[in-house]
Enzyme design. Structure first.
Site, PDB file in Angstrom:
ATOM      1  CG  HIS A  13      -1.838   1.158   1.302  1.00  0.00           C
ATOM      2  ND1 HIS A  13      -3.169   1.010   1.578  1.00  0.00           N
ATOM      3  CD2 HIS A  13      -1.652   2.486   1.133  1.00  0.00           C
ATOM      4  CE1 HIS A  13      -3.756   2.191   1.566  1.00  0.00           C
ATOM      5  NE2 HIS A  13      -2.845   3.113   1.302  1.00  0.00           N
ATOM      6  CG  HIS A  15      -0.751   7.137  -0.933  1.00  0.00           C
ATOM      7  ND1 HIS A  15      -1.972   7.303  -1.553  1.00  0.00           N
ATOM      8  CD2 HIS A  15      -0.999   6.478   0.215  1.00  0.00           C
ATOM      9  CE1 HIS A  15      -2.921   6.768  -0.795  1.00  0.00           C
ATOM     10  NE2 HIS A  15      -2.354   6.260   0.279  1.00  0.00           N
ATOM     11  CG  LEU A  16       4.885   5.531  -5.807  1.00  0.00           C
ATOM     12  CD1 LEU A  16       5.252   4.718  -7.043  1.00  0.00           C
ATOM     13  CD2 LEU A  16       6.145   5.895  -5.027  1.00  0.00           C
ATOM     14  NE  ARG A  17       0.616  12.003  -2.149  1.00  0.00           N
ATOM     15  CZ  ARG A  17      -0.333  11.544  -1.381  1.00  0.00           C
ATOM     16  NH1 ARG A  17      -1.338  10.855  -1.885  1.00  0.00           N
ATOM     17  NH2 ARG A  17      -0.332  11.750  -0.083  1.00  0.00           N
ATOM     18  CG  ASN A  41      -5.086   8.579  -3.172  1.00  0.00           C
ATOM     19  OD1 ASN A  41      -4.022   8.099  -3.558  1.00  0.00           O
ATOM     20  ND2 ASN A  41      -5.218   9.151  -1.993  1.00  0.00           N
ATOM     21  CE  LYS A  99      -7.834   2.402  -0.684  1.00  0.00           C
ATOM     22  NZ  LYS A  99      -6.701   2.390   0.210  1.00  0.00           N
ATOM     23  CG  HIS A 136      -9.890   4.357   3.543  1.00  0.00           C
ATOM     24  ND1 HIS A 136      -8.691   5.022   3.649  1.00  0.00           N
ATOM     25  CD2 HIS A 136     -10.648   4.787   4.588  1.00  0.00           C
ATOM     26  CE1 HIS A 136      -8.731   5.831   4.698  1.00  0.00           C
ATOM     27  NE2 HIS A 136      -9.912   5.708   5.282  1.00  0.00           N
ATOM     28  CG  HIS A 174      -4.837   2.141   5.909  1.00  0.00           C
ATOM     29  ND1 HIS A 174      -6.184   2.096   6.162  1.00  0.00           N
ATOM     30  CD2 HIS A 174      -4.726   2.845   4.764  1.00  0.00           C
ATOM     31  CE1 HIS A 174      -6.833   2.750   5.230  1.00  0.00           C
ATOM     32  NE2 HIS A 174      -5.966   3.212   4.360  1.00  0.00           N
ATOM     33  CG  LEU A 219      -7.642  10.425   7.800  1.00  0.00           C
ATOM     34  CD1 LEU A 219      -8.454  11.150   6.740  1.00  0.00           C
ATOM     35  CD2 LEU A 219      -8.456  10.245   9.081  1.00  0.00           C
ATOM     36  CG  ASP A 247      -1.645   4.852   4.015  1.00  0.00           C
ATOM     37  OD1 ASP A 247      -1.668   5.283   2.848  1.00  0.00           O
ATOM     38  OD2 ASP A 247      -2.461   5.179   4.886  1.00  0.00           O
ATOM     39  CG  HIS A 251       0.152  15.157   2.233  1.00  0.00           C
ATOM     40  ND1 HIS A 251      -0.756  15.428   1.238  1.00  0.00           N
ATOM     41  CD2 HIS A 251      -0.276  14.015   2.833  1.00  0.00           C
ATOM     42  CE1 HIS A 251      -1.699  14.504   1.233  1.00  0.00           C
ATOM     43  NE2 HIS A 251      -1.436  13.623   2.185  1.00  0.00           N
ATOM     44  CB  ALA A 263      -4.789  12.507   6.419  1.00  0.00           C
TER      45      ALA A 263
HETATM   46  O1  DOR Z   1      -3.181   9.287   5.828  1.00  0.00           O
HETATM   47  C1  DOR Z   1      -3.608   9.030   4.705  1.00  0.00           C
HETATM   48  N1  DOR Z   1      -3.086   9.606   3.601  1.00  0.00           N
HETATM   49  N2  DOR Z   1      -4.609   8.171   4.585  1.00  0.00           N
HETATM   50  C2  DOR Z   1      -5.209   7.950   3.415  1.00  0.00           C
HETATM   51  O2  DOR Z   1      -6.121   7.184   3.392  1.00  0.00           O
HETATM   52  C3  DOR Z   1      -4.792   8.683   2.210  1.00  0.00           C
HETATM   53  C4  DOR Z   1      -3.426   9.143   2.310  1.00  0.00           C
HETATM   54  C5  DOR Z   1      -3.079  10.154   1.249  1.00  0.00           C
HETATM   55  O3  DOR Z   1      -3.337   9.917   0.070  1.00  0.00           O
HETATM   56  O4  DOR Z   1      -2.494  11.188   1.591  1.00  0.00           O
HETATM   57 ZN    ZN Z   2      -3.337   5.113   1.643  1.00  0.00          ZN
END
Ligand code: DOR
Ligand code: ZN
Length: 344
Positions: A13, A15-17, A41, A99, A136, A174, A219, A247, A251, A263
Protein backbone atom coordinates in the site's frame (compact mmCIF):
# COMPACT_ATOMS: atom_id res chain seq x y z
CA UNK A 1 21.67 -11.21 16.45
CA UNK A 2 23.47 -8.44 14.55
CA UNK A 3 22.74 -9.34 10.96
CA UNK A 4 19.53 -10.43 9.31
CA UNK A 5 19.11 -11.37 5.66
CA UNK A 6 15.55 -11.58 4.37
CA UNK A 7 13.79 -11.89 1.04
CA UNK A 8 13.49 -8.40 -0.44
CA UNK A 9 10.33 -6.81 1.01
CA UNK A 10 7.34 -5.37 -0.87
CA UNK A 11 5.03 -2.54 0.12
CA UNK A 12 1.40 -3.55 -0.37
CA UNK A 13 0.00 0.00 0.00
CA UNK A 14 1.92 3.01 -1.26
CA UNK A 15 1.19 6.56 -2.44
CA UNK A 16 3.64 7.71 -5.09
CA UNK A 17 1.67 10.74 -6.37
CA UNK A 18 2.73 12.16 -9.74
CA UNK A 19 5.03 14.68 -11.42
CA UNK A 20 7.72 16.31 -9.25
CA UNK A 21 6.53 14.54 -6.12
CA UNK A 22 6.71 11.12 -7.81
CA UNK A 23 10.28 11.78 -8.90
CA UNK A 24 11.30 12.78 -5.38
CA UNK A 25 9.62 9.96 -3.42
CA UNK A 26 10.01 6.96 -5.74
CA UNK A 27 13.75 6.45 -5.04
CA UNK A 28 12.95 6.26 -1.30
CA UNK A 29 10.79 3.18 -1.88
CA UNK A 30 12.80 1.67 -4.75
CA UNK A 31 15.94 1.60 -2.57
CA UNK A 32 14.65 -1.28 -0.41
CA UNK A 33 11.41 -2.60 -1.84
CA UNK A 34 10.94 -4.92 -4.81
CA UNK A 35 7.33 -4.06 -5.60
CA UNK A 36 4.52 -1.91 -4.31
CA UNK A 37 0.76 -1.73 -4.73
CA UNK A 38 0.29 1.79 -6.05
CA UNK A 39 -2.66 3.76 -4.73
CA UNK A 40 -4.84 5.34 -7.43
CA UNK A 41 -6.03 8.46 -5.55
CA UNK A 42 -4.48 10.97 -7.93
CA UNK A 43 -6.37 14.07 -9.03
CA UNK A 44 -8.16 13.00 -11.19
CA UNK A 45 -8.10 9.39 -9.95
CA UNK A 46 -6.86 6.33 -11.86
CA UNK A 47 -10.20 4.86 -12.94
CA UNK A 48 -9.66 3.16 -16.30
CA UNK A 49 -7.17 0.64 -17.65
CA UNK A 50 -5.79 3.39 -19.81
CA UNK A 51 -5.25 5.68 -16.80
CA UNK A 52 -3.42 2.83 -15.04
CA UNK A 53 -1.20 2.08 -18.06
CA UNK A 54 -0.28 5.75 -18.45
CA UNK A 55 0.42 6.14 -14.73
CA UNK A 56 2.57 3.00 -14.77
CA UNK A 57 4.58 4.46 -17.67
CA UNK A 58 5.17 7.68 -15.72
CA UNK A 59 6.35 5.67 -12.72
CA UNK A 60 8.68 3.57 -14.87
CA UNK A 61 10.10 6.76 -16.42
CA UNK A 62 10.72 8.27 -12.96
CA UNK A 63 12.51 5.17 -11.66
CA UNK A 64 16.18 5.52 -10.72
CA UNK A 65 18.59 3.95 -13.26
CA UNK A 66 19.27 0.27 -12.59
CA UNK A 67 16.33 -0.05 -10.21
CA UNK A 68 14.34 -3.27 -10.60
CA UNK A 69 11.39 -1.85 -8.66
CA UNK A 70 8.01 -2.91 -10.08
CA UNK A 71 4.86 -0.86 -9.54
CA UNK A 72 1.71 -2.99 -9.13
CA UNK A 73 -1.14 -0.88 -10.44
CA UNK A 74 -4.66 -0.54 -9.06
CA UNK A 75 -7.90 1.00 -10.23
CA UNK A 76 -9.97 3.42 -8.17
CA UNK A 77 -13.49 2.00 -7.82
CA UNK A 78 -16.27 4.40 -8.73
CA UNK A 79 -20.00 3.90 -9.22
CA UNK A 80 -19.28 4.11 -12.97
CA UNK A 81 -16.43 1.56 -13.12
CA UNK A 82 -16.70 -0.42 -16.35
CA UNK A 83 -16.63 -4.18 -15.73
CA UNK A 84 -15.19 -5.07 -19.15
CA UNK A 85 -12.40 -2.52 -18.86
CA UNK A 86 -11.55 -3.78 -15.39
CA UNK A 87 -11.56 -7.47 -16.39
CA UNK A 88 -9.39 -6.78 -19.42
CA UNK A 89 -6.88 -4.85 -17.28
CA UNK A 90 -6.70 -7.73 -14.81
CA UNK A 91 -6.36 -10.36 -17.54
CA UNK A 92 -3.31 -8.72 -19.07
CA UNK A 93 -1.73 -8.31 -15.62
CA UNK A 94 -1.91 -4.52 -15.77
CA UNK A 95 -3.80 -4.21 -12.48
CA UNK A 96 -3.40 -6.28 -9.33
CA UNK A 97 -6.20 -4.88 -7.19
CA UNK A 98 -9.05 -2.39 -7.07
CA UNK A 99 -9.27 0.25 -4.37
CA UNK A 100 -12.47 1.07 -2.57
CA UNK A 101 -12.69 4.50 -0.95
CA UNK A 102 -16.01 5.30 0.68
CA UNK A 103 -16.73 8.77 -0.77
CA UNK A 104 -15.30 11.44 1.50
CA UNK A 105 -13.29 9.09 3.75
CA UNK A 106 -9.85 10.55 3.04
CA UNK A 107 -7.51 12.40 0.64
CA UNK A 108 -8.95 12.55 -2.89
CA UNK A 109 -11.80 10.16 -2.14
CA UNK A 110 -14.58 12.36 -3.51
CA UNK A 111 -15.11 10.05 -6.51
CA UNK A 112 -15.45 7.02 -4.23
CA UNK A 113 -18.47 4.86 -3.50
CA UNK A 114 -21.64 6.22 -1.89
CA UNK A 115 -24.14 3.55 -2.86
CA UNK A 116 -22.74 0.04 -2.62
CA UNK A 117 -25.55 -1.47 -4.70
CA UNK A 118 -24.05 0.40 -7.67
CA UNK A 119 -20.76 -1.49 -7.46
CA UNK A 120 -22.16 -4.92 -6.72
CA UNK A 121 -21.75 -6.22 -10.27
CA UNK A 122 -18.14 -5.08 -10.40
CA UNK A 123 -17.44 -6.78 -7.09
CA UNK A 124 -19.12 -10.01 -8.24
CA UNK A 125 -16.87 -10.02 -11.29
CA UNK A 126 -13.84 -9.43 -9.11
CA UNK A 127 -14.84 -12.40 -6.95
CA UNK A 128 -15.08 -14.55 -10.09
CA UNK A 129 -11.58 -13.70 -11.26
CA UNK A 130 -10.01 -13.51 -7.79
CA UNK A 131 -8.99 -9.86 -8.10
CA UNK A 132 -8.45 -8.38 -4.61
CA UNK A 133 -10.42 -5.39 -3.35
CA UNK A 134 -8.29 -3.07 -1.19
CA UNK A 135 -10.60 -1.38 1.25
CA UNK A 136 -10.26 1.92 3.08
CA UNK A 137 -12.40 0.75 5.98
CA UNK A 138 -13.94 3.79 7.59
CA UNK A 139 -17.52 4.99 7.58
CA UNK A 140 -17.98 8.63 6.67
CA UNK A 141 -21.15 9.33 8.65
CA UNK A 142 -20.47 12.57 10.53
CA UNK A 143 -22.41 11.22 13.49
CA UNK A 144 -19.87 8.43 14.01
CA UNK A 145 -16.89 9.42 16.14
CA UNK A 146 -13.69 9.41 14.11
CA UNK A 147 -12.08 6.94 16.52
CA UNK A 148 -14.96 4.48 15.96
CA UNK A 149 -15.19 4.70 12.18
CA UNK A 150 -13.16 1.58 11.45
CA UNK A 151 -15.01 -0.67 13.87
CA UNK A 152 -18.38 0.61 12.64
CA UNK A 153 -17.33 0.05 9.02
CA UNK A 154 -16.50 -3.59 9.73
CA UNK A 155 -19.89 -4.26 11.32
CA UNK A 156 -22.13 -2.23 9.04
CA UNK A 157 -20.42 -2.40 5.64
CA UNK A 158 -17.57 -4.87 5.32
CA UNK A 159 -19.11 -7.88 6.97
CA UNK A 160 -22.47 -7.58 5.13
CA UNK A 161 -20.60 -6.99 1.85
CA UNK A 162 -18.48 -10.12 2.27
CA UNK A 163 -21.57 -12.19 3.10
CA UNK A 164 -23.33 -10.78 0.06
CA UNK A 165 -20.47 -11.56 -2.33
CA UNK A 166 -18.91 -14.87 -1.29
CA UNK A 167 -15.43 -15.39 -2.65
CA UNK A 168 -14.63 -11.67 -2.85
CA UNK A 169 -10.97 -11.35 -1.87
CA UNK A 170 -10.49 -8.38 0.44
CA UNK A 171 -7.49 -6.59 1.89
CA UNK A 172 -8.42 -4.44 4.86
CA UNK A 173 -5.98 -1.61 4.32
CA UNK A 174 -4.03 0.03 7.16
CA UNK A 175 -5.99 -1.45 10.06
CA UNK A 176 -5.77 0.59 13.25
CA UNK A 177 -7.87 -1.29 15.77
CA UNK A 178 -8.08 -4.51 17.74
CA UNK A 179 -11.45 -5.08 16.06
CA UNK A 180 -9.76 -4.83 12.67
CA UNK A 181 -7.03 -7.30 13.62
CA UNK A 182 -9.54 -9.75 15.12
CA UNK A 183 -11.79 -9.60 12.05
CA UNK A 184 -8.88 -10.10 9.64
CA UNK A 185 -7.48 -13.00 11.66
CA UNK A 186 -10.76 -14.88 11.60
CA UNK A 187 -11.76 -14.12 8.02
CA UNK A 188 -10.31 -17.14 6.23
CA UNK A 189 -8.19 -17.28 3.08
CA UNK A 190 -10.06 -14.56 1.22
CA UNK A 191 -9.35 -11.89 3.81
CA UNK A 192 -6.11 -10.19 4.85
CA UNK A 193 -5.03 -6.90 6.36
CA UNK A 194 -2.15 -4.54 5.82
CA UNK A 195 -0.56 -2.72 8.73
CA UNK A 196 1.48 0.46 8.38
CA UNK A 197 4.82 1.15 9.97
CA UNK A 198 3.56 4.22 11.79
CA UNK A 199 0.54 2.52 13.37
CA UNK A 200 2.95 0.06 15.01
CA UNK A 201 4.74 3.02 16.63
CA UNK A 202 2.28 5.79 17.48
CA UNK A 203 -0.97 6.02 19.38
CA UNK A 204 -3.29 9.01 19.54
CA UNK A 205 -1.26 10.68 22.28
CA UNK A 206 1.54 11.19 19.78
CA UNK A 207 -0.81 13.36 17.74
CA UNK A 208 -2.61 15.23 20.47
CA UNK A 209 -0.73 15.31 23.80
CA UNK A 210 1.62 18.21 24.54
CA UNK A 211 0.66 20.19 21.42
CA UNK A 212 -0.83 19.08 18.13
CA UNK A 213 1.62 17.20 15.86
CA UNK A 214 0.41 17.38 12.26
CA UNK A 215 3.14 15.05 11.02
CA UNK A 216 1.52 12.21 12.99
CA UNK A 217 -1.92 12.88 11.58
CA UNK A 218 -2.99 10.27 9.06
CA UNK A 219 -6.15 8.38 8.20
CA UNK A 220 -7.34 6.17 9.68
CA UNK A 221 -6.19 8.18 12.67
CA UNK A 222 -4.03 6.37 15.26
CA UNK A 223 -6.12 5.04 18.14
CA UNK A 224 -5.59 4.23 21.85
CA UNK A 225 -2.52 2.36 23.05
CA UNK A 226 -4.45 -0.92 23.46
CA UNK A 227 -5.10 -0.86 19.71
CA UNK A 228 -1.46 -0.16 18.85
CA UNK A 229 -0.51 -3.16 20.99
CA UNK A 230 -3.06 -5.34 19.17
CA UNK A 231 -1.53 -4.29 15.84
CA UNK A 232 1.96 -5.09 17.12
CA UNK A 233 0.77 -8.51 18.26
CA UNK A 234 -0.83 -9.16 14.86
CA UNK A 235 2.18 -7.99 12.81
CA UNK A 236 4.71 -9.94 14.86
CA UNK A 237 2.57 -13.08 15.20
CA UNK A 238 3.62 -14.67 11.92
CA UNK A 239 -0.05 -15.05 10.95
CA UNK A 240 -0.15 -14.80 7.12
CA UNK A 241 -3.33 -12.69 7.35
CA UNK A 242 -1.12 -9.69 8.11
CA UNK A 243 1.46 -8.00 5.95
CA UNK A 244 3.16 -4.66 5.39
CA UNK A 245 1.45 -1.83 3.58
CA UNK A 246 3.21 1.36 4.63
CA UNK A 247 0.59 3.82 3.37
CA UNK A 248 3.61 6.10 3.02
CA UNK A 249 1.75 9.25 1.94
CA UNK A 250 3.89 12.28 1.09
CA UNK A 251 2.53 15.78 1.56
CA UNK A 252 4.71 18.88 1.62
CA UNK A 253 5.23 20.46 5.01
CA UNK A 254 3.29 23.47 3.74
CA UNK A 255 0.28 21.22 3.17
CA UNK A 256 0.66 19.37 6.49
CA UNK A 257 1.06 22.52 8.59
CA UNK A 258 -2.22 24.21 7.75
CA UNK A 259 -5.37 25.00 9.74
CA UNK A 260 -6.82 22.04 7.79
CA UNK A 261 -3.71 19.96 7.18
CA UNK A 262 -3.45 16.89 4.98
CA UNK A 263 -3.51 13.34 6.36
CA UNK A 264 -0.47 11.14 5.82
CA UNK A 265 2.83 9.96 7.28
CA UNK A 266 5.82 9.63 4.99
CA UNK A 267 7.64 6.45 6.02
CA UNK A 268 9.19 5.13 2.80
CA UNK A 269 12.68 6.25 3.79
CA UNK A 270 13.09 4.58 7.18
CA UNK A 271 10.44 1.87 7.26
CA UNK A 272 12.74 -1.15 7.23
CA UNK A 273 14.89 0.23 10.09
CA UNK A 274 11.78 0.98 12.12
CA UNK A 275 10.26 -2.43 11.50
CA UNK A 276 13.46 -4.22 12.51
CA UNK A 277 13.53 -2.19 15.75
CA UNK A 278 9.87 -2.93 16.46
CA UNK A 279 10.16 -6.64 15.74
CA UNK A 280 13.32 -6.88 17.87
CA UNK A 281 11.60 -5.09 20.76
CA UNK A 282 8.85 -7.72 20.55
CA UNK A 283 11.34 -10.58 20.32
CA UNK A 284 10.05 -11.41 16.86
CA UNK A 285 12.87 -10.68 14.40
CA UNK A 286 12.26 -14.13 12.97
CA UNK A 287 8.76 -12.98 11.91
CA UNK A 288 9.90 -9.86 10.04
CA UNK A 289 10.45 -11.67 6.76
CA UNK A 290 6.94 -13.14 6.82
CA UNK A 291 5.37 -9.75 7.49
CA UNK A 292 7.43 -7.66 5.06
CA UNK A 293 8.35 -10.14 2.31
CA UNK A 294 6.31 -13.37 2.25
CA UNK A 295 2.72 -12.96 3.46
CA UNK A 296 1.87 -10.24 0.93
CA UNK A 297 2.92 -12.17 -2.19
CA UNK A 298 1.14 -15.22 -0.84
CA UNK A 299 -2.17 -13.37 -0.59
CA UNK A 300 -1.68 -11.69 -3.97
CA UNK A 301 -0.77 -15.09 -5.49
CA UNK A 302 2.66 -13.97 -6.61
CA UNK A 303 6.13 -15.34 -6.01
CA UNK A 304 8.22 -13.64 -3.31
CA UNK A 305 11.07 -11.53 -4.65
CA UNK A 306 14.05 -13.63 -5.76
CA UNK A 307 16.73 -11.47 -4.10
CA UNK A 308 17.40 -10.45 -0.50
CA UNK A 309 18.27 -7.46 1.66
CA UNK A 310 20.48 -7.54 4.73
CA UNK A 311 19.80 -5.58 7.90
CA UNK A 312 22.79 -4.96 10.15
CA UNK A 313 22.64 -3.86 13.79
CA UNK A 314 25.06 -1.24 15.10
CA UNK A 315 25.22 2.35 16.33
CA UNK A 316 21.99 4.25 15.77
CA UNK A 317 21.40 5.09 12.13
CA UNK A 318 20.21 8.56 11.25
CA UNK A 319 17.86 9.45 8.43
CA UNK A 320 17.22 12.89 6.99
CA UNK A 321 14.47 14.88 8.74
CA UNK A 322 12.92 15.56 5.37
CA UNK A 323 13.41 14.93 1.70
CA UNK A 324 13.51 17.78 -0.78
CA UNK A 325 10.96 17.93 -3.58
CA UNK A 326 10.38 20.62 -6.20
CA UNK A 327 7.17 21.43 -4.35
CA UNK A 328 8.92 21.84 -0.98
CA UNK A 329 10.19 19.60 1.84
CA UNK A 330 8.38 16.40 2.89
CA UNK A 331 9.03 15.42 6.51
CA UNK A 332 10.19 11.86 7.12
CA UNK A 333 8.27 10.08 9.88
CA UNK A 334 10.05 10.43 13.25
CA UNK A 335 9.60 7.22 15.27
CA UNK A 336 10.93 8.95 18.41
CA UNK A 337 13.33 6.13 19.21
CA UNK A 338 16.88 5.27 18.17
CA UNK A 339 17.04 2.93 15.19
CA UNK A 340 19.87 0.42 15.32
CA UNK A 341 19.22 -1.59 12.15
CA UNK A 342 20.37 -0.32 8.79
CA UNK A 343 19.82 -1.86 5.38
CA UNK A 344 23.24 -2.64 3.97
O1 DOR B 1 -3.18 9.29 5.83
C1 DOR B 1 -3.61 9.03 4.71
N1 DOR B 1 -3.09 9.61 3.60
N2 DOR B 1 -4.61 8.17 4.59
C2 DOR B 1 -5.21 7.95 3.42
O2 DOR B 1 -6.12 7.18 3.39
C3 DOR B 1 -4.79 8.68 2.21
C4 DOR B 1 -3.43 9.14 2.31
C5 DOR B 1 -3.08 10.15 1.25
O3 DOR B 1 -3.34 9.92 0.07
O4 DOR B 1 -2.49 11.19 1.59
ZN1 ZN C 1 -3.34 5.11 1.64
Amino acid sequence: MTSLTITRPDDWHLHLRDGDMLKAVLPETARHFGRAIIMPNLVPPVVTARDAAEYRDRIMAAKPDNSKFQPLMTLYLTEETDVRDLRAAAEIGLIHAVKLYPAGATTNSASGVKDFTKVKRVLENMAQIGLPLCVHGEVTDPDVDIFDREAVFIDTILDPLRRDIPGLRVVMEHITTKQGADYAREGGDDLAATITTHHLVINRNHILAGGIKPHYYCLPVAKREEHRLALRAAATSGDPSFFLGTDSAPHTDANKLLPCGCAGCFTATNTMSILAEVFEQDDALDKLEGFASLNGPKFYRMEPNADTITLTKGNPVTYPDHIATDQGPVTVFDPQMPLHWRVT
